[in-house]
Design a protein around this motif. Structure first.
Motif, PDB file in Angstrom:
ATOM      1  N   LYS A 188      11.458  60.460  30.430  1.00 24.25           N
ATOM      2  CA  LYS A 188      12.525  60.106  29.499  1.00 24.25           C
ATOM      3  C   LYS A 188      12.320  60.869  28.187  1.00 24.25           C
ATOM      4  CE  LYS A 188      13.609  55.663  29.095  1.00 24.25           C
ATOM      5  NZ  LYS A 188      13.542  54.254  28.594  1.00 24.25           N
ATOM      6  N   VAL A 189      13.414  61.412  27.640  1.00 20.50           N
ATOM      7  CA  VAL A 189      13.338  62.095  26.344  1.00 20.50           C
ATOM      8  C   VAL A 189      14.167  61.302  25.336  1.00 20.50           C
ATOM      9  CG1 VAL A 189      13.754  64.232  25.059  1.00 20.50           C
ATOM     10  CG2 VAL A 189      13.102  64.341  27.471  1.00 20.50           C
ATOM     11  N   LEU A 190      13.538  60.955  24.228  1.00 19.87           N
ATOM     12  CA  LEU A 190      14.234  60.250  23.148  1.00 19.87           C
ATOM     13  C   LEU A 190      14.586  61.263  22.061  1.00 19.87           C
ATOM     14  CD1 LEU A 190      15.004  57.358  22.036  1.00 19.87           C
ATOM     15  CD2 LEU A 190      12.822  57.447  20.803  1.00 19.87           C
ATOM     16  N   VAL A 191      15.839  61.254  21.629  1.00 16.76           N
ATOM     17  CA  VAL A 191      16.272  62.178  20.573  1.00 16.76           C
ATOM     18  C   VAL A 191      16.815  61.363  19.407  1.00 16.76           C
ATOM     19  CG1 VAL A 191      17.726  64.146  19.989  1.00 16.76           C
ATOM     20  CG2 VAL A 191      16.977  63.834  22.356  1.00 16.76           C
ATOM     21  N   ALA A 192      16.232  61.583  18.231  1.00 16.22           N
ATOM     22  CA  ALA A 192      16.701  60.887  17.035  1.00 16.22           C
ATOM     23  C   ALA A 192      17.785  61.722  16.359  1.00 16.22           C
ATOM     24  CB  ALA A 192      15.544  60.653  16.084  1.00 16.22           C
ATOM     25  N   ILE A 240      20.137  70.669  17.620  1.00 19.33           N
ATOM     26  CA  ILE A 240      19.208  71.532  18.354  1.00 19.33           C
ATOM     27  C   ILE A 240      18.263  70.681  19.201  1.00 19.33           C
ATOM     28  CG2 ILE A 240      17.330  73.208  18.090  1.00 19.33           C
ATOM     29  CD1 ILE A 240      18.828  74.198  15.526  1.00 19.33           C
ATOM     30  N   ALA A 241      17.815  69.548  18.616  1.00 19.47           N
ATOM     31  CA  ALA A 241      16.921  68.638  19.351  1.00 19.47           C
ATOM     32  C   ALA A 241      17.623  68.081  20.589  1.00 19.47           C
ATOM     33  CB  ALA A 241      16.464  67.502  18.431  1.00 19.47           C
ATOM     34  N   LEU A 242      18.874  67.674  20.405  1.00 19.88           N
ATOM     35  CA  LEU A 242      19.632  67.126  21.530  1.00 19.88           C
ATOM     36  C   LEU A 242      19.867  68.187  22.598  1.00 19.88           C
ATOM     37  CD1 LEU A 242      21.256  64.727  22.695  1.00 19.88           C
ATOM     38  CD2 LEU A 242      23.258  65.671  21.562  1.00 19.88           C
ATOM     39  N   GLU A 243      20.221  69.397  22.151  1.00 21.89           N
ATOM     40  CA  GLU A 243      20.442  70.494  23.090  1.00 21.89           C
ATOM     41  C   GLU A 243      19.191  70.748  23.935  1.00 21.89           C
ATOM     42  OE1 GLU A 243      23.131  72.322  23.832  1.00 21.89           O
ATOM     43  OE2 GLU A 243      22.043  73.635  25.219  1.00 21.89           O
ATOM     44  N   GLU A 244      18.040  70.732  23.288  1.00 21.69           N
ATOM     45  CA  GLU A 244      16.795  70.982  24.010  1.00 21.69           C
ATOM     46  C   GLU A 244      16.558  69.885  25.058  1.00 21.69           C
ATOM     47  OE1 GLU A 244      15.490  73.806  23.480  1.00 21.69           O
ATOM     48  OE2 GLU A 244      13.680  73.687  24.713  1.00 21.69           O
ATOM     49  N   ALA A 245      16.845  68.639  24.680  1.00 24.21           N
ATOM     50  CA  ALA A 245      16.671  67.519  25.612  1.00 24.21           C
ATOM     51  C   ALA A 245      17.587  67.681  26.821  1.00 24.21           C
ATOM     52  CB  ALA A 245      16.957  66.204  24.900  1.00 24.21           C
TER      53      ALA A 245
END
Lengths: 311, 249
Positions: free
Chosen positions: B2-6, B41-46
């Protein structure tokens, strides 16, 4: 506040103290109180001797252990928190290392952190840029321990004194959380952007990676560091560690020469605090001229070689 | 995994920020708001990690009043599987946000937490490392590339002198720099679909966390603008003025 006790966390590499340390000490001295400096890593004791001679330093703590090389946040924050008890202020430069380590330290201590301070109003009140420098905020910290990063270019380097005493402290060692694999650093022939007295930066106007030699030619005559705009980096003319701007390096040299740079807000945010700005651009409408002390409307491919010849 | 993105809702990066007349704070009334670019960018990576089969679930979380649901819906449209709204009527600072996120991490047990390296409003660059400290996770800030094999994470970071690569075990906290990826745009059908998706909600008061701000804002001001200087006619004049007038060479 006579009971102010400050710990400045200095960066060092292979026994060389970071040049930002002398500027962080200027900020520290404006807080009043006694100032200790922490130097950690392999060959820390050499850098500790350099720190001891900087004006205002009461004592230097040297911790020689390779666990602190590369300022690994997990290891360095454990060391800092082990030493933090007597101090009211913990200061570090707002370099990529300082911005990596100090929030971790603050959270471990259960306090907030004040980032990228550009002016000290009192021992608890500070000025810092927000919204990429388009607004300045004056904030008061409510924490008993203040964990602060200092923008080095906003302060002057302190001078030298007769050496303060150097002591050592116990290493908290490797926390075993992170392993350093490798680093790719720009070659060190020219001064580093962060500490350079003169910088010449090139932009999209150069047109190619080969043409960046024109910038390098002038840089070598002036002993200057080479920088670039984001457009030049994105076009692949130079590696991204040369980028000056909001998303690159914030610089404030005595002389900044912008060649072939239009002057996007994002670039201006990174260099507008330079003492003297020169713009060379063939487009006389370029926004860079609005912040330049000296503007020369000229073809770069004539002006830069001429500049190199005549300097 | 699971990846959490803030995700943080901030002023749109194209909008020029104004300040209130009494200098008490910035004036965001009627300002266009958006997802913080580094959070995009963080969300895109996830989402890419999920597309590569490395992640199996992407959870987006945001803290704030009801308005942050707009950015959570954007996150759903961009590929997040779930959206979690930690509801708070007052703004939280970095430590408050990190404490809330630490609680979310305790409940969700993600293998990786991705955050933007900083938000473009407060420019603090604090929440990621603070979260890592509070959850005793390793951290890799300013990431320009990420690779994951099993539970081993390798991150290349943008540092002042160039690039640095670190290795660590998952779970870990990674903050994203500009060059990590180029975020995609949400497609219209996905945006429409996201409007109907549920957003899970958590009241901040029920978490038992101290989120009292650690700083008070005394005033804001617009920095003095630099004035344009003089135009010089030739390289000779430029050199002469730099030598004899500005005395910098």
């Amino acid at each position: 506040m006579s009971d102010t006790r400050i710990l400045v966390i200095a960066e060092q590499e292979k026994g060389h103290l970071s040049s930002a340390t002398a500027r962080v000490l200027d900020a520290a001295s404006q807080l009043g109180g006694s100032i200790d400096v922490l130097v950690a890593g392999s060959q820390a004791s050499e850098a500790a001797q350099q720190a001891a001679r900087l004006t205002g330093v009461s004592g230097v703590i040297s911790v020689e252990d390779s666990a602190f090389d590369h300022m690994l946040a997990e290891n360095v924050s454990a060391l800092i928190t082990s030493l933090a008890e007597p101090y009211t202020h913990l200061l570090c430069a707002s370099t990529t290392s300082g911005r990596n380590v100090m929030p971790r330290v603050a959270a471990l201590l259960g306090v907030g952190q004040i980032s990228d301070v550009i002016a000290i109003e009192s021992a608890d009140t500070f000025v810092r840029p927000i919204y990429a420098g388009s607004v300045l905020a004056t904030v008061r910290s409510l924490d008993v321990k203040k964990v602060i990063t200092i923008r080095p270019t906003a302060f002057e380097p302190v001078g030298e004194q007769s050496a303060a005493s150097v002591s050592s402290a116990d290493s908290t060692g490797d926390q075993g959380m992170v392993t350093f694999v490798e680093e790719q650093l720009a070659n060190g022939e020219r001064p580093e952007l962060g500490g350079a007295r003169v910088i010449i930066s090139g932009g999209r106007g150069l047109g190619s990676a080969e043409n960046f030699r024109l910038i390098e030619g002038v840089a070598d005559r002036l002993g200057a560091a080479v920088g670039a705009s984001r457009a030049a980096v994105d076009a692949g003319y130079v590696p991204n560690d040369l980028q000056v701007g909001q998303t690159g390096k914030m610089v404030a040299p005595e002389l900044y020469i912008a060649a072939g740079i239009s002057g996007a807000v994002q670039h201006l945010a990174g260099m507008k605090d330079s003492k003297v700005i020169v713009a060379i651009n063939s487009d006389e409408e370029a926004p860079i001229f609005q912040v330049a002390d000296y503007g020369l409307v000229a073809d770069l491919f004539q002006a830069l070689p001429e500049l190199e010849r005549k300097l | 995994m699971k990846v959490l993105v803030a995700i943080k809702r901030v002023i749109d990066h194209n909008v020029r920020v104004r300040i209130r007349e009494d200098h008490s704070d910035v004036d965001l009334t009627h300002a266009k708001m958006a997802m913080n670019p580094f959070c995009e960018i963080a969300l895109e990576e996830a989402v890419r990690l999920k597309e590569q089969g490395i992640a199996d679930e992407v959870v987006a979380v945001s803290i704030g009043d009801k308005s942050v649901q707009e950015q959570l819906r954007t996150a759903l449209a961009l590929g997040a599987d779930r959206a979690l709204h930690v509801s708070s009527d007052t703004a939280v600072d970095s430590l408050g946000a990190a404490r809330v996120l630490a609680e979310v991490v305790r409940r969700e047990t993600p293998g990786l937490v991705l955050l933007g390296k900083q938000s473009i409003d407060s420019d603090n660059s604090q929440t990621g490392p603070m979260l890592a400290a509070l959850t005793q996770m390793p951290q890799a800030t300013f990431a320009s590339s990420i690779s994951i094999e099993g539970d081993r994470l390798e991150v290349t970071r943008e540092i002042d002198g160039g690039l640095e690569t670190l290795a660590m075990s998952l779970p870990a906290v990674v903050t994203t720099d500009l060059r990590l990826n180029e975020p995609r745009y949400a497609k219209l059908p996905a945006i429409m679909k996201a409007k109907k998706r549920p957003i899970e909600s958590l009241e901040i008061d029920t978490l038992g966390i101290d989120v009292t701000p650690r700083q008070t804002l005394l005033r804001v001001e617009i920095p003095r603008e630099r004035q344009a200087g003089v135009r010089v006619d030739s390289v000779d004049e430029l050199i002469d003025r730099l030598k004899n007038e500005a005395k910098v060479i």
